[in-house]
Design an enzyme around this catalytic site. Structure first.
Site, PDB file in Angstrom:
ATOM      1  N   ARG A 131       5.890 -41.716   9.599  1.00  0.00           N
ATOM      2  CA  ARG A 131       6.355 -42.738  10.372  1.00  0.00           C
ATOM      3  C   ARG A 131       5.690 -44.114  10.246  1.00  0.00           C
ATOM      4  NH1 ARG A 131       8.618 -39.199  15.669  1.00  0.00           N
ATOM      5  NH2 ARG A 131       8.467 -37.273  14.475  1.00  0.00           N
ATOM      6  N   GLU A 138      -2.112 -37.935  -3.060  1.00  0.00           N
ATOM      7  CA  GLU A 138      -1.651 -39.129  -3.861  1.00  0.00           C
ATOM      8  C   GLU A 138      -1.225 -40.028  -2.773  1.00  0.00           C
ATOM      9  OE1 GLU A 138      -0.014 -36.293  -4.650  1.00  0.00           O
ATOM     10  OE2 GLU A 138      -0.882 -35.637  -6.451  1.00  0.00           O
ATOM     11  N   TYR A 192      -2.478 -18.453 -11.862  1.00  0.00           N
ATOM     12  CA  TYR A 192      -3.046 -19.456 -12.308  1.00  0.00           C
ATOM     13  C   TYR A 192      -4.346 -19.418 -12.984  1.00  0.00           C
ATOM     14  CZ  TYR A 192      -3.551 -24.651 -12.323  1.00  0.00           C
ATOM     15  OH  TYR A 192      -3.808 -26.018 -12.682  1.00  0.00           O
TER      16      TYR A 192
END
Length: 346
Positions: free
Chosen positions: A126, A149, A182
């Site tokens: 917001r 990021e 992974y």
């Protein structure tokens, strides 16, 4: 199916939440939410450096990061980024439309039967603060500091401080444990034990195939290693960018020796340095002569077009001289620098 708080608490041993600073440990009582875990912002940030513009007559063009070309990314993948380390209590400002790379303070592992994702907080959204740029998904078995990021779309600067709750970790139950987690050797995962920070896009197998198919990857691994060995840790970003362009100009397959290539590049750096000194010296000489002529012109009457032309030339010369001397004349990696670094090698 999202994991609820009870399941999250049961998974905490597998998550292995790790905090670096003893005074700021992970606190399940305050950080575990009904369906997520609050993650805090770490003290490490990466800010984009100002990349030198292309040389020559097209100096006004913006630098281009060509995702088809990965020749020098392996040598200095983070050369375009400046790392900033803060302490708890310090802050960093994020400007409008600026990208700032950070990471989560907590280091954690995604359990083998779960995938995970991070989400920004509504309170920040917001304010116009975006926490991640599509990179919110985490594979089973991943471990590290999840990168964030940070991009601001607010009209004013946003001041960020380490240890503020920046994102939420959500765990998603899988139908079954994956055959390869992974980090499996066959996957060639790019971010095992991730420490956050700049992208390793060039490690992606698909990018490698594309680069090879279009001839954008013409350096053998042994050649890259020999070049990397000859690069001083203190080499400037300007010199690295020039080395990148120097290799790009080489015809495909012509580079067969990293040592010879670095010798040639060092000689080109010496020529660049010599030309720069000559231009600065010539500019200073011409400007001094024009300045002397301008002072003398005030004693010659009447004032005519010759005077005005001389004054305009002097003003232009002063501007050019200013640019010549304000431009950083260091950062070269010539034969002297290369020789000095070679002397330190075993």
């Amino acid at each position: 199916m999202y994991a609820a708080d009870r399941t999250i608490r049961e998974l905490l041993p597998e998550l292995a939440m790790e905090a670096r600073l003893p005074d700021y440990e992970f606190d399940p009582d305050t950080q575990v939410q009904p369906c997520s875990i609050d993650l805090r912002l770490d003290t490490h940030f990466w800010k984009a450096r100002k990349v030198p513009r292309p040389p020559g007559w097209r100096f006004w063009r913006r630098p281009v990061l060509d995702l088809r070309n990965k020749q020098l990314q392996e040598l200095a993948p983070r050369r375009r980024w400046k790392k900033i380390d803060l302490r708890p209590g310090e802050a960093i400002d994020l400007k409008p439309n600026e990208v700032l790379l950070g990471r989560t303070y907590e280091k954690f592992t995604v359990p083998p039967n779960y995938a995970a994702k991070i989400e920004g907080r509504s309170s920040y959204a917001r304010l116009g603060l975006m926490i991640h740029c599509t990179g919110d998904f985490i594979n089973p078995g991943w471990r590290g500091h999840m990168p964030v990021e940070l991009v601001s779309f607010a009209r004013s600067n946003v001041r960020l401080a380490p240890l503020m709750p920046i994102a939420q970790l959500i765990l998603v139950k899988l139908t079954e444990a994956p055959e390869r987690q992974y980090g499996h050797q066959s996957l060639e995962s790019k971010y095992p034990e991730d420490d956050g920070g700049p992208s390793y896009w060039w490690k992606d197998k698909l990018f490698d195939r594309i680069a090879q198919s279009i001839g954008g990857h013409n350096l053998h691994a042994d050649i890259r290693d020999s070049i990397a060995e000859l690069l001083s840790p203190g080499i400037s970003i300007e010199a690295l960018e020039r080395l990148h362009r120097y290799i790009q100009r080489k015809p495909l397959g012509e580079v067969d020796s990293g040592t010879d290539l670095m010798d040639e590049f060092a000689k080109s750096e010496d020529r660049r340095r010599t030309i720069g000194k000559m231009l600065r010296g010539g500019t200073l000489t011409v400007t001094s002569l024009l300045g002397s002529g301008t002072i003398g012109s005030f004693f010659v009457h009447p004032i005519g077009w010759g005077h005005i032309t001389l004054w305009l030339c002097t003003a232009l010369g002063m501007i050019v001289s200013g640019f010549a001397f304000l431009y950083k004349a260091d950062g070269y990696y010539g034969t002297a620098e290369l020789r000095s670094h070679r002397a330190t090698l075993p």
